[in-house]
Design an enzyme around this catalytic site. Sequence first.
Site, PDB file in Angstrom:
ATOM      1  N   HIS A   1       1.064  -1.613  -0.197  1.00 49.47           N
ATOM      2  CA  HIS A   1       0.134  -0.039   0.248  1.00 49.47           C
ATOM      3  C   HIS A   1       1.333   1.714  -0.189  1.00 49.47           C
ATOM      4  O   HIS A   1       0.199   2.097   0.082  1.00 49.47           O
ATOM      5  CB  HIS A   1      -1.162   0.068   0.764  1.00 49.47           C
ATOM      6  CG  HIS A   1      -0.588  -0.104   2.365  1.00 49.47           C
ATOM      7  ND1 HIS A   1      -1.528   0.690   3.302  1.00 49.47           N
ATOM      8  CD2 HIS A   1       0.352   0.177   3.384  1.00 49.47           C
ATOM      9  CE1 HIS A   1      -0.744   0.484   4.407  1.00 49.47           C
ATOM     10  NE2 HIS A   1       0.158   0.310   4.423  1.00 49.47           N
ATOM     11  N   HIS A   2       1.793   1.157  -0.077  1.00 42.38           N
ATOM     12  CA  HIS A   2       3.202   1.915   0.466  1.00 42.38           C
ATOM     13  C   HIS A   2       3.476   2.209  -1.491  1.00 42.38           C
ATOM     14  O   HIS A   2       4.395   3.519  -1.216  1.00 42.38           O
ATOM     15  CB  HIS A   2       3.818   2.414   1.581  1.00 42.38           C
ATOM     16  CG  HIS A   2       2.824   2.260   2.547  1.00 42.38           C
ATOM     17  ND1 HIS A   2       2.296   3.385   3.327  1.00 42.38           N
ATOM     18  CD2 HIS A   2       3.994   1.788   3.715  1.00 42.38           C
ATOM     19  CE1 HIS A   2       1.974   3.105   4.180  1.00 42.38           C
ATOM     20  NE2 HIS A   2       3.310   2.008   4.562  1.00 42.38           N
ATOM     21  N   ALA A   3       3.451   1.645  -2.242  1.00 37.72           N
ATOM     22  CA  ALA A   3       3.851   1.650  -4.009  1.00 37.72           C
ATOM     23  C   ALA A   3       3.418   2.604  -4.566  1.00 37.72           C
ATOM     24  O   ALA A   3       2.507   2.077  -4.741  1.00 37.72           O
ATOM     25  CB  ALA A   3       4.067  -0.122  -3.774  1.00 37.72           C
TER      26      ALA A   3
ATOM     27  N   GLN B   1      -0.501   5.712   1.358  1.00 43.26           N
ATOM     28  CA  GLN B   1      -0.396   7.212   1.099  1.00 43.26           C
ATOM     29  C   GLN B   1      -0.453   6.437  -1.261  1.00 43.26           C
ATOM     30  O   GLN B   1      -1.645   7.193  -2.275  1.00 43.26           O
ATOM     31  CB  GLN B   1       0.463   7.989   1.114  1.00 43.26           C
ATOM     32  CG  GLN B   1       1.515   7.832   0.044  1.00 43.26           C
ATOM     33  CD  GLN B   1       2.739   6.848   0.931  1.00 43.26           C
ATOM     34  OE1 GLN B   1       2.381   5.906   1.852  1.00 43.26           O
ATOM     35  NE2 GLN B   1       4.375   6.303   0.636  1.00 43.26           N
TER      36      GLN B   1
END
Length: 503
Positions: A235-237, A281
Amino acid sequence: MVHPSSDGGDNVTNSSGSPQLTDGVPLAATNEGADNAAAAAADVDVPPADEIRPYDHLINEEADTDLFNKTFPGDAAIDDDDDADIKATAAAADTTGKHAADKRTGFVHFDSNVDHFCLWDEKYEETPRRYSRTLERMKELELIDRCQLIEPRRATEAEVLLVHTPEYLAKVASITSLIDPARLEEESSKFDAVYFNPNTLEAAFTAAGSAIELAEAVYTGQVRNGFALVRPPGHHAMAAEACGYCVFNNVAIAAKALLQKFEASGLQRILIVDWDVHHGQATQQAFYNDPRVLYASIHRYELGAFWPELIESNYNFTGEGAGRRYNVNVPLNDTGLCDSDYLAIWHNLLLPIFYEYNPQLVLVSAGYDAGDPLGEYCLSPNAYGQMTHMLGALANGRMILTLEGGYSLKAIADSALECIKVLLGEPPGALSLFNDSEEKKCDGPASPASSTDSGGNENIRSNSSSSIQLNECAIETLRNVIGYHSSHWPSLALNVDIPETKL
Ligand code: Q9C
Ligand code: ZN
């Protein structure tokens, strides 16, 4: 990198390249562009070798278990008694053959993820043991036999390109073709909290492809729901940047792949729930102007001081263009939040929005780091089961959970197993919301349990034997998020004022 603009929060400015809160608290660089990337790399604080890091207990399973038991002094852990219970329920459900009655829950996993590990830091918290320990427990408790195994597969390049840029894909391929660990470390350090080794590309492709396969099996009704035990997390990639242990955004790729395949035949609303303690993000960015995906994240924020330290993680970022209102951030500005805080947020804010949105499919970015020392929250395994249970009333139960973070081996295994148990149709375990004991439940200065005698927090009540303790920051966040979203989600407008001192 997409930087969605603020839609009017008064504690945030975003006028220059260096985001700042108006009270002057500087926020970290966001790794934008080569200069910032270099600056951010220099910022990554590598703790001195002798400093005790919060996740050092991982190396010693006994210490990990001790810490878990200290954090959850009640019945939170799956112990030997529970082992027997889970097996007994399995046997009872077994009518025509071994666990033949279940098989409604898909499970996807692939062993080669363990070849993705950090070559230069054996204590790196994103470790293959997060996977192997959880899988081992699933086998021990015979949960794996009750699931329908879904065949893992590599995502295609075209699928990865639904979220990431061709340049980024080429870059990851070129970095992971390096053999020299020193070069790998050097290239990895250009990103924020990422390692690459020669097996990373394969693991990342397979993690994304497996999430797609499972999501498709659920959407098409082959199984009712499912769990993807995959690494690396996603989920941060971001479109053009690895970040926070994530290489490809598994959940975002699965959502885009399903929309591409099924939108024409009627798939219009996917809910992504992100309960990892960090703000996803990158998932927010992927769908910021897309009304087909509602992204909702509950995360530790601390006014921008908690990683990833971005103003866009705040509640005033609600989506833009056609995607306006379809981004719901629930930023929490304290440590030590507990089951009761999350339950209040789910009941009063998230569930009303989710029911109103009425998704056709639910994808969960299921990190378990709100139950570990890195997250400094104390969500119990049963609370994760409870959140899973609550989501089961949406989309005809069509949901998949995909592993994101979580760094206590025991907390991940127990929490993931509790979620799988619920996916299999069993009732979630009880929560202990009424904490009458003097015993300190959570570490950290702002722990609700520890503030009993501080006298400073009017909203935190524990002097009555039947009061549920809420952290006042949870109440403040509830007010703020409801304030921002009640105009577009009429079900929230039903909320009355929350009394100041009594709950
Ligand atoms: N000083 C996930 O949970 N922390 N990622 C970096 C730098 C990175 C978390 C601290 C945390 C990444 C999937
Ligand atoms: Zn996380």
